[in-house]
Design a protein around this motif. Sequence first.
Motif, PDB file in Angstrom:
ATOM      1  N   LEU A  33       0.797  -0.832   0.009  1.00 49.14           N
ATOM      2  CA  LEU A  33      -0.196  -0.415  -0.296  1.00 49.14           C
ATOM      3  C   LEU A  33       0.791   0.998   0.264  1.00 49.14           C
ATOM      4  N   ARG A  34       2.128   1.440   0.052  1.00 53.62           N
ATOM      5  CA  ARG A  34       2.812   2.343  -0.517  1.00 53.62           C
ATOM      6  C   ARG A  34       2.459   3.014  -1.838  1.00 53.62           C
ATOM      7  N   PHE A  35       2.075   3.416  -2.965  1.00 56.68           N
ATOM      8  CA  PHE A  35       1.517   4.490  -3.260  1.00 56.68           C
ATOM      9  C   PHE A  35      -0.209   4.630  -3.566  1.00 56.68           C
ATOM     10  N   VAL A  36      -1.422   3.414  -1.872  1.00 50.23           N
ATOM     11  CA  VAL A  36      -2.151   4.435  -1.903  1.00 50.23           C
ATOM     12  C   VAL A  36      -2.634   5.511  -1.081  1.00 50.23           C
ATOM     13  N   ASP A  37      -2.959   6.453  -1.508  1.00 55.69           N
ATOM     14  CA  ASP A  37      -3.320   7.791  -1.114  1.00 55.69           C
ATOM     15  C   ASP A  37      -4.538   7.354   0.597  1.00 55.69           C
ATOM     16  N   GLY A  38      -4.773   6.712   0.401  1.00 53.13           N
ATOM     17  CA  GLY A  38      -6.344   6.409   1.500  1.00 53.13           C
ATOM     18  C   GLY A  38      -5.652   6.081   2.259  1.00 53.13           C
ATOM     19  N   VAL A  39      -4.562   4.950   2.631  1.00 49.86           N
ATOM     20  CA  VAL A  39      -3.867   3.925   3.775  1.00 49.86           C
ATOM     21  C   VAL A  39      -3.576   5.701   4.548  1.00 49.86           C
ATOM     22  N   HIS A  40      -2.861   6.587   3.853  1.00 48.49           N
ATOM     23  CA  HIS A  40      -2.878   8.390   4.569  1.00 48.49           C
ATOM     24  C   HIS A  40      -3.653   9.132   5.796  1.00 48.49           C
ATOM     25  N   ARG A  41      -5.251   8.384   5.452  1.00 53.61           N
ATOM     26  CA  ARG A  41      -5.946   9.188   5.310  1.00 53.61           C
ATOM     27  C   ARG A  41      -6.202   8.718   7.502  1.00 53.61           C
ATOM     28  N   ARG A  42      -6.483   9.465   8.647  1.00 54.44           N
ATOM     29  CA  ARG A  42      -6.592   9.781   9.557  1.00 54.44           C
ATOM     30  C   ARG A  42      -6.810   8.312  10.668  1.00 54.44           C
ATOM     31  N   GLY A  43      -8.295   7.599   9.669  1.00 57.83           N
ATOM     32  CA  GLY A  43      -8.980   6.770  10.672  1.00 57.83           C
ATOM     33  C   GLY A  43      -9.199   5.103  10.118  1.00 57.83           C
ATOM     34  N   VAL A  44      -7.895   5.456   9.565  1.00 62.94           N
ATOM     35  CA  VAL A  44      -7.798   4.238   8.503  1.00 62.94           C
ATOM     36  C   VAL A  44      -7.087   2.947   9.503  1.00 62.94           C
ATOM     37  N   PRO A  45      -6.239   3.097  10.468  1.00 53.34           N
ATOM     38  CA  PRO A  45      -5.504   2.144  11.549  1.00 53.34           C
ATOM     39  C   PRO A  45      -6.977   1.842  12.438  1.00 53.34           C
ATOM     40  N   VAL A  46      -7.402   2.515  12.925  1.00 51.75           N
ATOM     41  CA  VAL A  46      -8.795   1.857  13.640  1.00 51.75           C
ATOM     42  C   VAL A  46      -9.999   1.707  12.926  1.00 51.75           C
ATOM     43  N   LEU A  47      -9.768   1.633  11.407  1.00 56.41           N
ATOM     44  CA  LEU A  47     -10.490   0.809  10.476  1.00 56.41           C
ATOM     45  C   LEU A  47     -10.173  -0.449  10.533  1.00 56.41           C
ATOM     46  N   ALA A  48      -8.873  -0.539  10.102  1.00 55.72           N
ATOM     47  CA  ALA A  48      -8.683  -2.080  10.003  1.00 55.72           C
ATOM     48  C   ALA A  48      -8.516  -2.839  11.508  1.00 55.72           C
ATOM     49  N   GLY A  49      -8.129  -1.784  11.881  1.00 57.44           N
ATOM     50  CA  GLY A  49      -8.207  -2.457  13.399  1.00 57.44           C
ATOM     51  C   GLY A  49     -10.143  -3.573  13.645  1.00 57.44           C
ATOM     52  N   VAL A  50     -10.927  -2.286  13.327  1.00 55.14           N
ATOM     53  CA  VAL A  50     -12.820  -2.502  13.726  1.00 55.14           C
ATOM     54  C   VAL A  50     -12.551  -4.445  13.394  1.00 55.14           C
ATOM     55  N   ALA A  51     -11.995  -3.866  11.227  1.00 53.17           N
ATOM     56  CA  ALA A  51     -12.324  -5.230  10.825  1.00 53.17           C
ATOM     57  C   ALA A  51     -11.518  -6.103  10.862  1.00 53.17           C
ATOM     58  N   GLY A  52     -10.172  -6.005  11.432  1.00 58.36           N
ATOM     59  CA  GLY A  52      -9.556  -7.546  11.893  1.00 58.36           C
ATOM     60  C   GLY A  52     -10.388  -8.152  13.806  1.00 58.36           C
ATOM     61  N   TRP A  53     -10.879  -7.217  14.395  1.00 52.35           N
ATOM     62  CA  TRP A  53     -11.451  -7.582  15.028  1.00 52.35           C
ATOM     63  C   TRP A  53     -13.405  -8.384  14.972  1.00 52.35           C
ATOM     64  N   ALA A  54     -13.298  -7.903  13.499  1.00 50.36           N
ATOM     65  CA  ALA A  54     -15.504  -8.249  13.255  1.00 50.36           C
ATOM     66  C   ALA A  54     -14.828  -9.896  12.903  1.00 50.36           C
ATOM     67  N   VAL A  81      -1.311  -1.316  10.708  1.00 53.85           N
ATOM     68  CA  VAL A  81      -1.525  -0.043   9.976  1.00 53.85           C
ATOM     69  C   VAL A  81      -0.347   1.027  10.324  1.00 53.85           C
ATOM     70  N   ALA A  82      -0.752   2.087  11.595  1.00 52.83           N
ATOM     71  CA  ALA A  82      -0.806   2.632  11.641  1.00 52.83           C
ATOM     72  C   ALA A  82       1.105   2.664  11.759  1.00 52.83           C
ATOM     73  N   ALA A  83       2.131   1.678  11.844  1.00 54.23           N
ATOM     74  CA  ALA A  83       3.425   1.774  11.504  1.00 54.23           C
ATOM     75  C   ALA A  83       3.947   1.530  10.527  1.00 54.23           C
ATOM     76  N   GLY A  84       3.240   0.702   9.384  1.00 56.14           N
ATOM     77  CA  GLY A  84       3.418   0.528   8.117  1.00 56.14           C
ATOM     78  C   GLY A  84       3.052   1.990   7.417  1.00 56.14           C
ATOM     79  N   ARG A  85       2.314   2.992   8.152  1.00 60.85           N
ATOM     80  CA  ARG A  85       2.081   4.222   7.591  1.00 60.85           C
ATOM     81  C   ARG A  85       3.073   5.566   8.121  1.00 60.85           C
ATOM     82  N   ARG A  86       3.800   5.152   9.170  1.00 61.71           N
ATOM     83  CA  ARG A  86       4.829   5.968   9.345  1.00 61.71           C
ATOM     84  C   ARG A  86       6.105   5.423   8.782  1.00 61.71           C
TER      85      ARG A  86
END
Length: 94
Positions: A33-54, A81-86
């Motif tokens: 996801l290096r070249f995907v701009d959507g991964v840099h949005r603010r809520g993406v790590p939370v959304l990924a965490g909720v999806a992983g939980w579900a 996800v947050a660490a990968g974004r950083r």
Amino acid sequence: MLDFIGNFLWLIVTGVLSIGGYVTMKKFVHRRLRFVDGVHRRGVPVLAGVAGWAVALPAAVLPILNPITAILFGIGIGAGVAAGRREIKRLPSP
């Protein structure tokens, strides 16, 4: 004695799932996801965490897993996800 072994086994499984989710998502975000701009949005790590939980929640019916395992797995996913974004932000621009 069996209660101790069961708790210890639960702790190992939960740790492996949480750390495995973190490492897997960090590598996935960094490589794929290096070249995907959507991964840099603010809520993406939370959304990924909720999806992983579900996704992990239905597995909580197994005797060795419970909803706390699913929650910790989701936290691992979100943190990965947050660490990968950083890591992406620190890469030199082409």
